[in-house]
Design a protein around this motif. Structure first.
Motif, PDB file in Angstrom:
ATOM      1  N   HIS A 101     -55.635 -40.981  16.373  1.00 33.42           N
ATOM      2  CA  HIS A 101     -55.065 -39.825  15.673  1.00 33.42           C
ATOM      3  C   HIS A 101     -55.342 -38.537  16.439  1.00 33.42           C
ATOM      4  O   HIS A 101     -54.937 -37.463  16.018  1.00 33.42           O
ATOM      5  CB  HIS A 101     -55.686 -39.712  14.267  1.00 33.42           C
ATOM      6  CG  HIS A 101     -54.905 -40.443  13.232  1.00 33.42           C
ATOM      7  ND1 HIS A 101     -55.404 -41.523  12.556  1.00 33.42           N
ATOM      8  CD2 HIS A 101     -53.652 -40.262  12.766  1.00 33.42           C
ATOM      9  CE1 HIS A 101     -54.489 -41.972  11.712  1.00 33.42           C
ATOM     10  NE2 HIS A 101     -53.417 -41.221  11.834  1.00 33.42           N
ATOM     11  N   PHE A 108     -39.066 -49.819   6.163  1.00 35.23           N
ATOM     12  CA  PHE A 108     -38.382 -49.839   7.463  1.00 35.23           C
ATOM     13  C   PHE A 108     -38.865 -51.048   8.228  1.00 35.23           C
ATOM     14  O   PHE A 108     -39.828 -51.707   7.821  1.00 35.23           O
ATOM     15  CB  PHE A 108     -38.670 -48.559   8.257  1.00 35.23           C
ATOM     16  CG  PHE A 108     -40.127 -48.251   8.393  1.00 35.23           C
ATOM     17  CD1 PHE A 108     -40.923 -48.936   9.302  1.00 35.23           C
ATOM     18  CD2 PHE A 108     -40.727 -47.295   7.595  1.00 35.23           C
ATOM     19  CE1 PHE A 108     -42.275 -48.675   9.418  1.00 35.23           C
ATOM     20  CE2 PHE A 108     -42.094 -47.021   7.703  1.00 35.23           C
ATOM     21  CZ  PHE A 108     -42.862 -47.717   8.622  1.00 35.23           C
ATOM     22  N   ARG A 128     -40.938 -54.314   7.247  1.00 36.39           N
ATOM     23  CA  ARG A 128     -41.860 -53.721   6.289  1.00 36.39           C
ATOM     24  C   ARG A 128     -41.054 -53.231   5.096  1.00 36.39           C
ATOM     25  O   ARG A 128     -39.829 -53.226   5.135  1.00 36.39           O
ATOM     26  CB  ARG A 128     -42.641 -52.562   6.922  1.00 36.39           C
ATOM     27  CG  ARG A 128     -43.809 -53.028   7.776  1.00 36.39           C
ATOM     28  CD  ARG A 128     -44.794 -53.717   6.894  1.00 36.39           C
ATOM     29  NE  ARG A 128     -46.016 -54.080   7.575  1.00 36.39           N
ATOM     30  CZ  ARG A 128     -46.536 -55.307   7.545  1.00 36.39           C
ATOM     31  NH1 ARG A 128     -45.883 -56.279   6.933  1.00 36.39           N
ATOM     32  NH2 ARG A 128     -47.677 -55.571   8.107  1.00 36.39           N
ATOM     33  N   GLU A 129     -41.783 -52.752   4.073  1.00 34.51           N
ATOM     34  CA  GLU A 129     -41.114 -52.327   2.843  1.00 34.51           C
ATOM     35  C   GLU A 129     -39.990 -51.305   3.081  1.00 34.51           C
ATOM     36  O   GLU A 129     -38.874 -51.497   2.654  1.00 34.51           O
ATOM     37  CB  GLU A 129     -42.143 -51.688   1.937  1.00 34.51           C
ATOM     38  CG  GLU A 129     -42.302 -52.346   0.586  1.00 34.51           C
ATOM     39  CD  GLU A 129     -43.620 -51.912  -0.014  1.00 34.51           C
ATOM     40  OE1 GLU A 129     -43.586 -50.973  -0.819  1.00 34.51           O
ATOM     41  OE2 GLU A 129     -44.669 -52.493   0.357  1.00 34.51           O
ATOM     42  N   PRO A 177     -47.466 -40.777  12.726  1.00 38.68           N
ATOM     43  CA  PRO A 177     -47.912 -40.380  11.399  1.00 38.68           C
ATOM     44  C   PRO A 177     -48.475 -41.580  10.638  1.00 38.68           C
ATOM     45  O   PRO A 177     -48.212 -42.725  10.994  1.00 38.68           O
ATOM     46  CB  PRO A 177     -46.637 -39.871  10.715  1.00 38.68           C
ATOM     47  CG  PRO A 177     -45.628 -39.711  11.796  1.00 38.68           C
ATOM     48  CD  PRO A 177     -46.032 -40.611  12.915  1.00 38.68           C
ATOM     49  N   SER A 178     -49.220 -41.307   9.584  1.00 34.67           N
ATOM     50  CA  SER A 178     -49.754 -42.357   8.733  1.00 34.67           C
ATOM     51  C   SER A 178     -48.616 -43.223   8.202  1.00 34.67           C
ATOM     52  O   SER A 178     -47.592 -42.706   7.777  1.00 34.67           O
ATOM     53  CB  SER A 178     -50.475 -41.679   7.569  1.00 34.67           C
ATOM     54  OG  SER A 178     -51.531 -42.465   7.178  1.00 34.67           O
ATOM     55  N   GLY A 179     -48.806 -44.534   8.275  1.00 30.63           N
ATOM     56  CA  GLY A 179     -47.794 -45.445   7.748  1.00 30.63           C
ATOM     57  C   GLY A 179     -46.615 -45.670   8.675  1.00 30.63           C
ATOM     58  O   GLY A 179     -45.611 -46.264   8.282  1.00 30.63           O
ATOM     59  N   ALA A 180     -46.714 -45.235   9.934  1.00 29.09           N
ATOM     60  CA  ALA A 180     -45.587 -45.358  10.877  1.00 29.09           C
ATOM     61  C   ALA A 180     -45.429 -46.771  11.415  1.00 29.09           C
ATOM     62  O   ALA A 180     -44.393 -47.116  11.980  1.00 29.09           O
ATOM     63  CB  ALA A 180     -45.768 -44.389  12.040  1.00 29.09           C
ATOM     64  N   GLY A 181     -46.499 -47.589  11.268  1.00 30.42           N
ATOM     65  CA  GLY A 181     -46.412 -48.964  11.743  1.00 30.42           C
ATOM     66  C   GLY A 181     -47.320 -49.277  12.914  1.00 30.42           C
ATOM     67  O   GLY A 181     -47.193 -50.334  13.538  1.00 30.42           O
ATOM     68  N   LYS A 182     -48.274 -48.387  13.206  1.00 30.37           N
ATOM     69  CA  LYS A 182     -49.153 -48.586  14.365  1.00 30.37           C
ATOM     70  C   LYS A 182     -50.059 -49.811  14.181  1.00 30.37           C
ATOM     71  O   LYS A 182     -50.188 -50.628  15.081  1.00 30.37           O
ATOM     72  CB  LYS A 182     -50.003 -47.328  14.592  1.00 30.37           C
ATOM     73  CG  LYS A 182     -49.172 -46.046  14.674  1.00 30.37           C
ATOM     74  CD  LYS A 182     -50.034 -44.815  14.869  1.00 30.37           C
ATOM     75  CE  LYS A 182     -50.965 -44.518  13.703  1.00 30.37           C
ATOM     76  NZ  LYS A 182     -50.280 -44.132  12.460  1.00 30.37           N
ATOM     77  N   SER A 183     -50.663 -49.909  12.994  1.00 29.40           N
ATOM     78  CA  SER A 183     -51.545 -51.058  12.740  1.00 29.40           C
ATOM     79  C   SER A 183     -50.740 -52.350  12.733  1.00 29.40           C
ATOM     80  O   SER A 183     -51.188 -53.375  13.256  1.00 29.40           O
ATOM     81  CB  SER A 183     -52.272 -50.910  11.401  1.00 29.40           C
ATOM     82  OG  SER A 183     -53.120 -49.794  11.448  1.00 29.40           O
ATOM     83  N   THR A 184     -49.554 -52.295  12.158  1.00 36.53           N
ATOM     84  CA  THR A 184     -48.683 -53.482  12.141  1.00 36.53           C
ATOM     85  C   THR A 184     -48.393 -53.936  13.568  1.00 36.53           C
ATOM     86  O   THR A 184     -48.437 -55.127  13.877  1.00 36.53           O
ATOM     87  CB  THR A 184     -47.366 -53.139  11.415  1.00 36.53           C
ATOM     88  OG1 THR A 184     -47.677 -52.714  10.084  1.00 36.53           O
ATOM     89  CG2 THR A 184     -46.430 -54.337  11.366  1.00 36.53           C
TER      90      THR A 184
HETATM   91  N1  LIG Z   1     -49.132 -56.374   4.625  1.00 40.19           N
HETATM   92  C1  LIG Z   1     -48.109 -55.534   4.431  1.00 40.19           C
HETATM   93  N2  LIG Z   1     -46.968 -55.948   3.850  1.00 40.19           N
HETATM   94  C2  LIG Z   1     -45.924 -55.093   3.677  1.00 40.19           C
HETATM   95  N3  LIG Z   1     -45.945 -53.813   4.052  1.00 40.19           N
HETATM   96  C3  LIG Z   1     -47.055 -53.351   4.632  1.00 40.19           C
HETATM   97  C4  LIG Z   1     -48.204 -54.173   4.863  1.00 40.19           C
HETATM   98  N4  LIG Z   1     -49.145 -53.433   5.500  1.00 40.19           N
HETATM   99  C5  LIG Z   1     -48.612 -52.207   5.649  1.00 40.19           C
HETATM  100  N5  LIG Z   1     -47.379 -52.151   5.122  1.00 40.19           N
HETATM  101  C6  LIG Z   1     -46.465 -50.995   5.151  1.00 40.19           C
HETATM  102  O1  LIG Z   1     -45.917 -50.955   6.452  1.00 40.19           O
HETATM  103  C7  LIG Z   1     -45.821 -49.626   6.933  1.00 40.19           C
HETATM  104  C8  LIG Z   1     -46.608 -49.464   8.208  1.00 40.19           C
HETATM  105  O2  LIG Z   1     -47.996 -49.612   7.964  1.00 40.19           O
HETATM  106  P1  LIG Z   1     -49.120 -49.547   9.092  1.00 40.19           P
HETATM  107  O3  LIG Z   1     -50.448 -49.794   8.432  1.00 40.19           O
HETATM  108  O4  LIG Z   1     -48.734 -50.410  10.204  1.00 40.19           O
HETATM  109  O5  LIG Z   1     -49.005 -48.027   9.543  1.00 40.19           O
HETATM  110  P2  LIG Z   1     -49.985 -47.162  10.430  1.00 40.19           P
HETATM  111  O6  LIG Z   1     -49.105 -46.403  11.345  1.00 40.19           O
HETATM  112  O7  LIG Z   1     -51.029 -48.024  11.039  1.00 40.19           O
HETATM  113  O8  LIG Z   1     -50.625 -46.207   9.384  1.00 40.19           O
HETATM  114  P3  LIG Z   1     -52.127 -45.580   9.320  1.00 40.19           P
HETATM  115  O9  LIG Z   1     -52.219 -44.643  10.463  1.00 40.19           O
HETATM  116  O10 LIG Z   1     -52.125 -44.898   7.991  1.00 40.19           O
HETATM  117  O11 LIG Z   1     -53.070 -46.744   9.409  1.00 40.19           O
HETATM  118  C9  LIG Z   1     -46.319 -48.743   5.798  1.00 40.19           C
HETATM  119  O12 LIG Z   1     -45.193 -48.291   5.091  1.00 40.19           O
HETATM  120  C10 LIG Z   1     -47.160 -49.676   4.952  1.00 40.19           C
HETATM  121  O13 LIG Z   1     -47.146 -49.273   3.598  1.00 40.19           O
END
Ligand SMILES: Nc1ncnc2c1ncn2[C@@H]1O[C@H](COP(=O)(O)OP(=O)(O)OP(=O)(O)O)[C@@H](O)[C@H]1O
Length: 353
Positions: free
Chosen positions: A197, A18, A15-16, A37-44
């Motif tokens: 959450h 990490f 990711r950008e 936390p938000s943006g930790a990578g859970k959705s990824t």
């Molecule tokens: N398609 C993408 N390409 C590159 N970076 C991405 C992409 N989608 C998300 N990111 C970045 O990857 C990191 C993890 O994002 P992700 O959505 O997996 O986090 P999250 O834990 O699910 O957050 P949230 O709880 O806010 O949904 C973040 O820094 C986000 O900005």
């Protein structure tokens, strides 16, 4: 009897800021919660498990069968054929298909005959509280109804693994309660990874909790164990406890002049190595204002915020949070210097990674 493996994965996705690099094993029928936390990578992580995000490295197996592998021999099973479904925040129904056709889509793709698949879809729609709605189009359904159809569509596909990415977050509280109960009933014996959450959700739904911060697993274990021994400020915040970081000193916790003790033998053992980083953990309701002038188990703090609670006030300070009765907090103002005390019987020490 050895546990049957439902899902085993090592997911590496750059990711950008990490790289998401998470390993997890889920036994067949087990539910694991993922928090971070938000943006930790859970959705990824969930997108990668579902096959919707290509792996940069690692491997994913479903019930012992490799469905994704970066190393040779390369494997990349398409999302529909993994036995994995992802239920996200948005229903994402096929807009041009009726509710029934949406739900029948997975079984049809798996080769189920059309009439049987449609009859099965009607059964599923009834189970999610939408009997007789098979002919309705997505745009004719409310957000909550669309999400019910999405649940039916996910489960009708007879998945081996269900991934939940906060599917209830966008719904009104009444619908949320209904769908939560339904999901819990339907998923009791299904291998499930649930991003949430809400620590209460994790306690109610999951056997184990995996904490992901900045793309890495920072803590994992039985849900209540993780919440009781937070290894990071994030986990302390979701558990709603104070976590003050200091060092071990003579079997106690020290930060500068402040010395906290614990009546818990395991905590004292942990504090035996002088100089080791150590966190003192206690609930906001277990600290009090102190006027005794005693040195041990008390500390000075400056009030940074005061907020009302159902039963009194929550006082935030530069050194912990304390819940007080209205009477105890009378006259207290932001900027005040106060002394707090916590009973050693209510303090646990936790190692700091
Ligand atoms: N398609 C993408 N390409 C590159 N970076 C991405 C992409 N989608 C998300 N990111 C970045 O990857 C990191 C993890 O994002 P992700 O959505 O997996 O986090 P999250 O834990 O699910 O957050 P949230 O709880 O806010 O949904 C973040 O820094 C986000 O900005």
């Amino acid at each position: 009897m050895s546990a049957v493996e439902g899902l085993r994965a090592h997911v590496v996705v750059p990711r950008e800021h990490f790289t998401v690099d998470v390993s997890l094993q889920v036994q067949a029928g087990e539910t694991v919660a993922v928090m971070g936390p938000s943006g930790a990578g859970k959705s990824t992580l969930l997108q990668a498990l579902a096959g919707l995000e290509p792996l940069g490295g690692g491997e994913i197996s479903v019930e012992g069968r490799v469905v994704d592998r970066v190393a040779k021999p390369r494997v990349r099973t398409e999302p529909m054929r993994r036995g994995v479904v992802l239920l996200g925040q948005k229903p994402r129904l096929f807009p041009h298909l009726s509710a029934r056709e949406n739900v029948a889509f997975g079984p049809r793709a798996a080769g189920v005959e059309a009439r049987t698949a449609r009859a099965g879809a009607d059964d599923w729609l009834a189970r999610v509280g939408l009997p007789g709605s098979g002919g309705r189009m997505p745009h004719e359904l409310s957000g909550g109804e669309q999400q019910r159809v999405a649940v039916a569509r996910a489960l009708a596909a007879s998945p081996r693994v269900v991934l939940l990415d906060e599917p209830l977050v966008a719904l009104d509280p009444e619908t949320t309660g209904d769908i939560r109960r339904m999901l819990r009933d339907q998923l009791v014996s299904t291998t499930t990874v649930a991003v949430t959450h809400d620590a209460a959700d994790a306690v109610a739904l999951a056997d184990r909790l995996i904490v992901v911060e900045a793309g890495r697993v920072t803590q994992e274990g039985p849900v209540r164990d993780v919440l009781a021994a937070p290894a990071s400020g994030f986990v302390a915040s979701i558990a709603g406890v104070n976590r003050l970081v200091g060092v071990a000193s003579g079997g106690a916790w020290r930060s500068g002049e402040v010395l906290l003790t614990s009546a818990d033998p395991a905590s004292r053992a942990l504090a035996a190595t002088d100089g080791a980083a150590l966190a003192a953990v206690f609930r906001p309701g277990d600290a009090r204002l102190d006027a005794s002038g005693a040195a041990a188990d008390t500390w000075g703090a400056v009030v940074t915020r005061i907020e009302p609670t159902l039963v009194g006030v929550r006082v935030h300070t530069d050194a912990g949070v304390v819940d007080l009765s209205l009477a105890a907090a009378r006259g207290l103002a932001v900027g005040d210097r106060i002394r707090l005390r916590v009973d050693p019987a209510l303090v646990r020490f936790v190692g700091v990674g």
